[in-house]
Design a protein around this motif. Structure first.
Motif, PDB file in Angstrom:
ATOM      1  N   GLU A  54      -0.797   6.193  -6.589  1.00  0.00           N
ATOM      2  CA  GLU A  54      -0.981   4.900  -5.949  1.00  0.00           C
ATOM      3  C   GLU A  54      -1.000   5.120  -4.436  1.00  0.00           C
ATOM      4  O   GLU A  54      -0.100   5.761  -3.885  1.00  0.00           O
ATOM      5  CB  GLU A  54       0.145   3.932  -6.313  1.00  0.00           C
ATOM      6  N   ILE A  55      -2.025   4.584  -3.784  1.00  0.00           N
ATOM      7  CA  ILE A  55      -2.174   4.721  -2.342  1.00  0.00           C
ATOM      8  C   ILE A  55      -2.260   3.324  -1.737  1.00  0.00           C
ATOM      9  O   ILE A  55      -3.147   2.545  -2.089  1.00  0.00           O
ATOM     10  CB  ILE A  55      -3.431   5.533  -1.984  1.00  0.00           C
ATOM     11  N   TYR A  56      -1.335   3.024  -0.838  1.00  0.00           N
ATOM     12  CA  TYR A  56      -1.287   1.712  -0.192  1.00  0.00           C
ATOM     13  C   TYR A  56      -1.642   1.873   1.282  1.00  0.00           C
ATOM     14  O   TYR A  56      -0.882   2.484   2.050  1.00  0.00           O
ATOM     15  CB  TYR A  56       0.103   1.097  -0.331  1.00  0.00           C
ATOM     16  N   ILE A  82      -6.171   2.712  -5.247  1.00  0.00           N
ATOM     17  CA  ILE A  82      -6.154   2.672  -3.793  1.00  0.00           C
ATOM     18  C   ILE A  82      -6.211   1.210  -3.364  1.00  0.00           C
ATOM     19  O   ILE A  82      -7.163   0.497  -3.714  1.00  0.00           O
ATOM     20  CB  ILE A  82      -7.330   3.453  -3.184  1.00  0.00           C
ATOM     21  N   TYR A  83      -5.208   0.769  -2.610  1.00  0.00           N
ATOM     22  CA  TYR A  83      -5.103  -0.621  -2.192  1.00  0.00           C
ATOM     23  C   TYR A  83      -5.389  -0.736  -0.692  1.00  0.00           C
ATOM     24  O   TYR A  83      -4.618  -0.232   0.130  1.00  0.00           O
ATOM     25  CB  TYR A  83      -3.701  -1.158  -2.477  1.00  0.00           C
ATOM     26  N   HIS A  84      -6.486  -1.398  -0.355  1.00  0.00           N
ATOM     27  CA  HIS A  84      -6.813  -1.668   1.047  1.00  0.00           C
ATOM     28  C   HIS A  84      -6.174  -2.999   1.435  1.00  0.00           C
ATOM     29  O   HIS A  84      -6.753  -4.070   1.263  1.00  0.00           O
ATOM     30  CB  HIS A  84      -8.335  -1.717   1.228  1.00  0.00           C
ATOM     31  N   GLY A 111     -10.518   1.320  -6.631  1.00  0.00           N
ATOM     32  CA  GLY A 111     -10.348   0.934  -5.244  1.00  0.00           C
ATOM     33  C   GLY A 111     -10.335  -0.579  -5.126  1.00  0.00           C
ATOM     34  O   GLY A 111     -11.216  -1.256  -5.668  1.00  0.00           O
ATOM     35  N   LYS A 112      -9.321  -1.125  -4.444  1.00  0.00           N
ATOM     36  CA  LYS A 112      -9.169  -2.575  -4.315  1.00  0.00           C
ATOM     37  C   LYS A 112      -9.185  -2.973  -2.848  1.00  0.00           C
ATOM     38  O   LYS A 112      -8.429  -2.429  -2.038  1.00  0.00           O
ATOM     39  CB  LYS A 112      -7.862  -3.038  -4.966  1.00  0.00           C
ATOM     40  N   VAL A 113     -10.039  -3.935  -2.507  1.00  0.00           N
ATOM     41  CA  VAL A 113     -10.139  -4.432  -1.137  1.00  0.00           C
ATOM     42  C   VAL A 113      -9.876  -5.933  -1.156  1.00  0.00           C
ATOM     43  O   VAL A 113     -10.574  -6.686  -1.843  1.00  0.00           O
ATOM     44  CB  VAL A 113     -11.514  -4.139  -0.519  1.00  0.00           C
ATOM     45  N   LEU A 114      -8.895  -6.363  -0.368  1.00  0.00           N
ATOM     46  CA  LEU A 114      -8.529  -7.767  -0.335  1.00  0.00           C
ATOM     47  C   LEU A 114      -9.565  -8.612   0.421  1.00  0.00           C
ATOM     48  O   LEU A 114     -10.342  -8.093   1.233  1.00  0.00           O
ATOM     49  CB  LEU A 114      -7.164  -7.936   0.341  1.00  0.00           C
ATOM     50  N   LYS A 115      -9.524  -9.892   0.172  1.00  0.00           N
ATOM     51  CA  LYS A 115     -10.425 -10.830   0.840  1.00  0.00           C
ATOM     52  C   LYS A 115     -10.234 -10.813   2.348  1.00  0.00           C
ATOM     53  O   LYS A 115     -11.177 -11.028   3.123  1.00  0.00           O
ATOM     54  CB  LYS A 115     -10.200 -12.227   0.291  1.00  0.00           C
ATOM     55  N   THR A 116      -9.020 -10.542   2.792  1.00  0.00           N
ATOM     56  CA  THR A 116      -8.699 -10.549   4.219  1.00  0.00           C
ATOM     57  C   THR A 116      -8.881  -9.186   4.889  1.00  0.00           C
ATOM     58  O   THR A 116      -8.665  -9.064   6.092  1.00  0.00           O
ATOM     59  CB  THR A 116      -7.240 -11.001   4.422  1.00  0.00           C
ATOM     60  N   SER A 117      -9.284  -8.179   4.120  1.00  0.00           N
ATOM     61  CA  SER A 117      -9.386  -6.817   4.661  1.00  0.00           C
ATOM     62  C   SER A 117     -10.818  -6.524   5.089  1.00  0.00           C
ATOM     63  O   SER A 117     -11.587  -5.842   4.387  1.00  0.00           O
ATOM     64  CB  SER A 117      -8.903  -5.804   3.617  1.00  0.00           C
TER      65      SER A 117
END
Length: 208
Positions: A54-56, A82-84, A111-117
């Motif tokens: 897990e990478i934050y 992977i959490y962006h 790979g996960k990218v948030l709406k605010t990222s």
């Protein structure tokens, strides 16, 4: 697969840069947390173990470059997430495996990218080579909730190409030595050959 109980966590502080070599000795869960303007490069080597990573990317401008290489004899899996979690974060992950026998090797990379990222880069490259008739799977997932993102993924499962093997064998190498050179190129690419973790994996390759 049983729940992995062993868990290690590595945290990078603001503006910290680190290069890490890891060699997995048992089924393991590995967690990384990166803060603002931190930069992490990981060379992670594995022989026949189940791995969860897990990478934050918690801080703005946090960046990770992850090289995972595994040799598989039994039924094993790699799960990487992977959490962006912030703007302008960067992830480039390279997962390479060699499946020796007629067993199963599985990669699930998300790979996960948030709406605010905004302004993130999220890339992954995944490759598994079956030396025999093993059953391998790759699930490359990109869960992106933002339009201002650069992202890509690739997945290859198969054998080394016949024309490459033919070329090496035409230069006087037998099939075993040709496969050995190709496996080294796939799994050792980028790592410092003097590092003990690289030396261990290289010796394992030579004994395949």
């Amino acid at each position: 697969m049983n729940k992995i109980k062993i868990k290690d966590e590595i945290i990078l502080s603001n503006h910290e840069t680190r290069e890490i070599y890891l060699f997995t000795k048992e089924d393991k869960s590995q967690v990384f947390r990166l803060n603002e303007n931190s930069h992490l490069v990981v060379y992670h080597y594995n022989i026949d173990k189940n791995i969860e990573i897990e990478i934050y990317l918690d801080g703005e401008h946090a960046e990770v470059e992850y090289h995972f290489s595994t040799i598989n004899y039994k039924n094993n899996s790699l799960t990487m997430q992977i959490y962006h979690n912030n703007k302008k974060t960067v992830s480039n992950v390279f997962n390479h495996g060699v499946n020796i026998n007629n067993n199963s090797l599985s990669f699930q990379i998300t790979g996960k990218v948030l709406k605010t990222s905004n302004g993130c880069t999220c890339n992954q490259e995944n490759q598994i080579i079956n030396l025999e008739n093993g059953k391998s799977t790759i699930l490359p997932n990109l869960l992106i909730d933002n339009y201002d993102v650069s992202s890509s993924h690739s997945a290859y499962i198969g054998r080394f190409k016949d024309d490459i093997l033919f070329y090496l064998m035409s230069r006087g190498l037998d099939r075993r030595k040709s496969n050995e050179l190709l496996v080294k190129g796939l799994l050792l690419n980028g790592g410092d050959p003097e590092q003990k973790e690289v030396v261990i994996l290289q010796k394992e390759i030579e004994n395949i």
